[in-house]
Write a protein that holds these residues in place. Structure first.
Motif, PDB file in Angstrom:
ATOM      1  N   ARG A 193       5.182   3.157 -11.165  1.00 48.32           N
ATOM      2  CA  ARG A 193       5.006   2.603  -9.823  1.00 48.32           C
ATOM      3  C   ARG A 193       4.256   3.558  -8.895  1.00 48.32           C
ATOM      4  O   ARG A 193       3.600   3.117  -7.951  1.00 48.32           O
ATOM      5  CB  ARG A 193       6.365   2.271  -9.212  1.00 48.32           C
ATOM      6  N   GLU A 194       4.375   4.867  -9.145  1.00 53.65           N
ATOM      7  CA  GLU A 194       3.693   5.823  -8.267  1.00 53.65           C
ATOM      8  C   GLU A 194       2.177   5.684  -8.325  1.00 53.65           C
ATOM      9  O   GLU A 194       1.466   6.206  -7.452  1.00 53.65           O
ATOM     10  CB  GLU A 194       4.102   7.260  -8.611  1.00 53.65           C
ATOM     11  N   ASP A 195       1.660   4.969  -9.341  1.00 63.68           N
ATOM     12  CA  ASP A 195       0.216   4.745  -9.439  1.00 63.68           C
ATOM     13  C   ASP A 195      -0.248   3.535  -8.635  1.00 63.68           C
ATOM     14  O   ASP A 195      -1.460   3.327  -8.484  1.00 63.68           O
ATOM     15  CB  ASP A 195      -0.194   4.538 -10.904  1.00 63.68           C
ATOM     16  N   ILE A 196       0.679   2.730  -8.124  1.00 69.61           N
ATOM     17  CA  ILE A 196       0.282   1.500  -7.434  1.00 69.61           C
ATOM     18  C   ILE A 196      -0.601   1.777  -6.221  1.00 69.61           C
ATOM     19  O   ILE A 196      -1.633   1.117  -6.049  1.00 69.61           O
ATOM     20  CB  ILE A 196       1.528   0.660  -7.065  1.00 69.61           C
ATOM     21  N   PRO A 197      -0.274   2.758  -5.335  1.00 69.80           N
ATOM     22  CA  PRO A 197      -1.192   3.022  -4.214  1.00 69.80           C
ATOM     23  C   PRO A 197      -2.593   3.408  -4.671  1.00 69.80           C
ATOM     24  O   PRO A 197      -3.590   2.990  -4.068  1.00 69.80           O
ATOM     25  CB  PRO A 197      -0.505   4.175  -3.471  1.00 69.80           C
TER      26      PRO A 197
END
Length: 282
Positions: A193-197
């Motif tokens: 999820r940390e890659d979503i931005p």
């Protein structure tokens, strides 16, 4: 929190066309570089929408075959006869409508890379033919007797558990071993999820380049909705959501009303804790 999230939207990390800085993605980038240097057959595994073809293209681009062609074929949705003709080619008169000799994808990829997507969908007959290609590095066109030598690297991808398919007899175990000389497993989007931005920023740049629309920012509530979503369609679903939101946004800012997942996520957003967001932004 707002500053940290916006900084992530502005941050940009890519490996060829793959975007991410999570531990799972940086590990994947290293593995791609490793397998690219050796002409092994590679099996790329992962859920639908995780970017398996992008991984195949990255392997090709990082290899010594990068100056050669990259030929991709989706093995699903085609009849056995049509797929066989596309892969192996055919001789004039081999079947009704074969009015000329035809070079197949294996030959078309000479000197480069041939990517077989959804390899788990091919029939038992095609599995046997593909096994021989991998073992002998030769191909025979449909209706012909002449064997032609191949100089091509083969990559394959699947969302199936081919080991389980082989165990129950749906996929040849000897073919699986030939395909899985090297193995890459792609993480689902919910596991990074940390890659979503980063992905959102990447997709917004693509949308601006394609449409000229000045959509540059996500509001923090909109970003929180994206972070909360379960993403069954993975990165492909995220791109579709961002693309549609960019078209609907006014004033250059995407808010929750622009997101096609907003109605679904409104009910679940309250279950997210501040700790989750703090972990993602660190």
């Amino acid at each position: 929190e707002v500053t940290a999230l916006r900084r992530q939207l502005d941050h940009h990390e890519k490996f060829h066309e793959l975007v991410g800085r999570s531990a799972s993605m940086t590990s994947l980038f290293r593995r791609i570089q490793e397998v690219a240097t050796v002409d092994f057959t590679v099996l790329i595994e992962g859920e639908t929408g995780t970017g398996k073809e992008l991984v195949a293209r990255a392997i090709h681009a990082a290899s010594n075959r990068s100056d050669g062609p990259f030929v991709a074929v989706n093995c699903a949705g085609l009849t056995e006869t049509l797929l066989t003709s596309q892969l192996f080619g055919h001789k004039r008169g081999a079947f009704t409508g074969a009015v000329a000799d035809h070079k197949g994808y294996f030959e078309a990829a000479a000197g480069g890379t041939h990517f077989l997507d959804q390899i788990g969908e091919i029939s038992p007959g095609l599995q046997a033919m593909l096994l021989r290609v991998l073992e002998d590095k030769r191909v025979t066109r449909v209706g012909d007797t002449l064997e032609r030598a191949l100089d091509v690297r083969i990559l394959a991808a699947t969302h199936h558990d081919l080991a389980e398919d082989a165990r129950v007899g749906r996929f040849r175990s000897d073919l699986l071993y030939r395909l899985r000389v090297a193995r890459l497993i792609l993480p689902p989007l919910v596991a990074r999820r940390e890659d979503i931005p980063l992905l959102v920023g990447h997709f917004l740049r693509r949308v601006r380049a394609a449409t000229g629309k000045e959509c540059r920012e996500l509001s923090i509530p909109a970003l929180r909705l994206l972070l909360d979503h379960s993403w069954p369609g993975n990165v492909r679903e995220l791109f579709n959501v961002v693309e549609r939101a960019a078209e609907m946004a006014e004033g250059g800012i995407i808010d929750p009303s622009c997101l096609s997942i907003a109605a679904v996520q409104t009910a679940t957003r309250q279950t997210s804790t501040q700790d989750e967001y703090q972990q993602i932004t660190n």
